[in-house]
Motif scaffolding. Structure first.
Motif, PDB file in Angstrom:
ATOM      1  N   GLY A 130      63.625  75.055  46.526  1.00 27.89           N
ATOM      2  CA  GLY A 130      62.418  74.215  46.554  1.00 27.89           C
ATOM      3  C   GLY A 130      62.086  73.719  47.946  1.00 27.89           C
ATOM      4  O   GLY A 130      60.925  73.715  48.365  1.00 27.89           O
ATOM      5  N   GLU A 131      63.105  73.299  48.687  1.00 30.89           N
ATOM      6  CA  GLU A 131      62.891  72.833  50.053  1.00 30.89           C
ATOM      7  C   GLU A 131      62.449  73.969  50.968  1.00 30.89           C
ATOM      8  O   GLU A 131      61.651  73.772  51.875  1.00 30.89           O
ATOM      9  N   SER A 132      62.977  75.171  50.721  1.00 32.30           N
ATOM     10  CA  SER A 132      62.559  76.325  51.526  1.00 32.30           C
ATOM     11  C   SER A 132      61.083  76.639  51.301  1.00 32.30           C
ATOM     12  O   SER A 132      60.354  76.943  52.239  1.00 32.30           O
ATOM     13  N   ILE A 133      60.649  76.560  50.062  1.00 32.93           N
ATOM     14  CA  ILE A 133      59.231  76.803  49.735  1.00 32.93           C
ATOM     15  C   ILE A 133      58.361  75.731  50.379  1.00 32.93           C
ATOM     16  O   ILE A 133      57.330  76.018  50.993  1.00 32.93           O
ATOM     17  N   ARG A 134      58.776  74.452  50.260  1.00 34.15           N
ATOM     18  CA  ARG A 134      57.997  73.366  50.854  1.00 34.15           C
ATOM     19  C   ARG A 134      57.861  73.558  52.355  1.00 34.15           C
ATOM     20  O   ARG A 134      56.787  73.435  52.926  1.00 34.15           O
ATOM     21  N   GLU A 135      58.979  73.904  53.010  1.00 33.11           N
ATOM     22  CA  GLU A 135      58.941  74.097  54.456  1.00 33.11           C
ATOM     23  C   GLU A 135      58.089  75.298  54.837  1.00 33.11           C
ATOM     24  O   GLU A 135      57.423  75.294  55.862  1.00 33.11           O
ATOM     25  N   PHE A 136      58.080  76.333  53.998  1.00 30.80           N
ATOM     26  CA  PHE A 136      57.250  77.506  54.272  1.00 30.80           C
ATOM     27  C   PHE A 136      55.782  77.095  54.353  1.00 30.80           C
ATOM     28  O   PHE A 136      55.053  77.531  55.244  1.00 30.80           O
ATOM     29  N   PHE A 137      55.338  76.229  53.437  1.00 32.49           N
ATOM     30  CA  PHE A 137      53.937  75.838  53.415  1.00 32.49           C
ATOM     31  C   PHE A 137      53.607  74.719  54.390  1.00 32.49           C
ATOM     32  O   PHE A 137      52.520  74.696  54.971  1.00 32.49           O
ATOM     33  N   THR A 138      54.517  73.768  54.580  1.00 34.57           N
ATOM     34  CA  THR A 138      54.198  72.623  55.432  1.00 34.57           C
ATOM     35  C   THR A 138      54.791  72.726  56.828  1.00 34.57           C
ATOM     36  O   THR A 138      54.350  72.029  57.723  1.00 34.57           O
ATOM     37  N   GLY A 139      55.794  73.562  57.004  1.00 36.70           N
ATOM     38  CA  GLY A 139      56.434  73.707  58.304  1.00 36.70           C
ATOM     39  C   GLY A 139      57.518  72.679  58.530  1.00 36.70           C
ATOM     40  O   GLY A 139      57.609  71.677  57.837  1.00 36.70           O
ATOM     41  N   SER A 140      58.348  72.929  59.492  1.00 31.31           N
ATOM     42  CA  SER A 140      59.434  72.027  59.845  1.00 31.31           C
ATOM     43  C   SER A 140      58.891  70.883  60.686  1.00 31.31           C
ATOM     44  O   SER A 140      58.193  71.103  61.681  1.00 31.31           O
ATOM     45  N   VAL A 141      59.216  69.656  60.302  1.00 31.09           N
ATOM     46  CA  VAL A 141      58.777  68.491  61.066  1.00 31.09           C
ATOM     47  C   VAL A 141      59.351  68.564  62.484  1.00 31.09           C
ATOM     48  O   VAL A 141      58.643  68.332  63.465  1.00 31.09           O
ATOM     49  N   ALA A 142      60.631  68.919  62.600  1.00 33.90           N
ATOM     50  CA  ALA A 142      61.268  69.005  63.926  1.00 33.90           C
ATOM     51  C   ALA A 142      60.588  70.052  64.798  1.00 33.90           C
ATOM     52  O   ALA A 142      60.309  69.799  65.977  1.00 33.90           O
ATOM     53  N   ALA A 143      60.308  71.215  64.237  1.00 29.59           N
ATOM     54  CA  ALA A 143      59.655  72.272  65.021  1.00 29.59           C
ATOM     55  C   ALA A 143      58.240  71.861  65.416  1.00 29.59           C
ATOM     56  O   ALA A 143      57.817  72.091  66.553  1.00 29.59           O
TER      57      ALA A 143
END
Length: 172
Positions: A130-143
């Motif tokens: 789930g977190e991988s999917i969320r990051e795919f759409f919203t991107g990494s905050v750190a990056a």
């Protein structure tokens, strides 16, 4: 600790992005760097269920909820404040909690600009599909922070890294 609604933003601070149920490791690392720098610590929670509608010339931010249930954001802020008090309360450190709204990377960047922050500290994402999917759409905050501002960023792992033979997304 100072009042989370205080208007004055501590200067030359270390900022830590905090979310409910985040491992205390992130706050502890942020506190360690704040003490090393002799700087105040700002614990920043970004309410992603609200968005900025406009900002007054004096810096007051007006926001509106995406969802009319504002109790969720208030409960998250209370959880972050309680966690910060538990971890930081006994330390000889000036710290405060700030509620931000909107996109986490942009909100943290704006706070860093206002406070002339020395460092921004964030945790990695939690492991899981789930977190991988969320990051795919919203991107990494750190990056996203690394590409949008010039301050150093410390990314603190939330968990021990996965072993080479351990599946990235455990079943269940």
């Amino acid at each position: 600790m100072s009042d989370p609604e205080a208007t004055a933003v501590p200067q030359q601070a270390v900022i830590v992005g905090a979310i409910p149920d985040q491992p205390s490791r992130v706050l502890k690392e942020a506190a360690r760097y704040a003490r090393l720098f002799g700087a105040p610590l700002i614990v920043a929670h970004v309410d992603v269920t609200r968005f900025v509608t406009y900002e007054d010339p004096d810096g007051y931010v007006h926001s509106a909820p995406v969802d009319l249930d504002i109790a969720v954001g208030e409960a998250q802020l209370k959880a972050v404040t309680d966690a910060a008090a538990s971890v930081l309360g006994s330390l000889d450190l000036e710290w405060s909690v700030r509620q931000l709204v909107g996109d986490p990377a942009l909100a943290l960047k704006q706070l860093a600009d206002q406070s002339q922050a020395r460092l921004i500290v964030v945790g990695t994402r939690r492991r899981g599909f789930g977190e991988s999917i969320r990051e795919f759409f919203t991107g990494s905050v750190a990056a996203r922070l690394a590409h949008r501002q010039s301050r150093p960023i410390l990314v603190v792992p939330l968990e021990e890294p996965a072993a080479d033979d351990e599946p990235l997304w455990p079943d269940g």
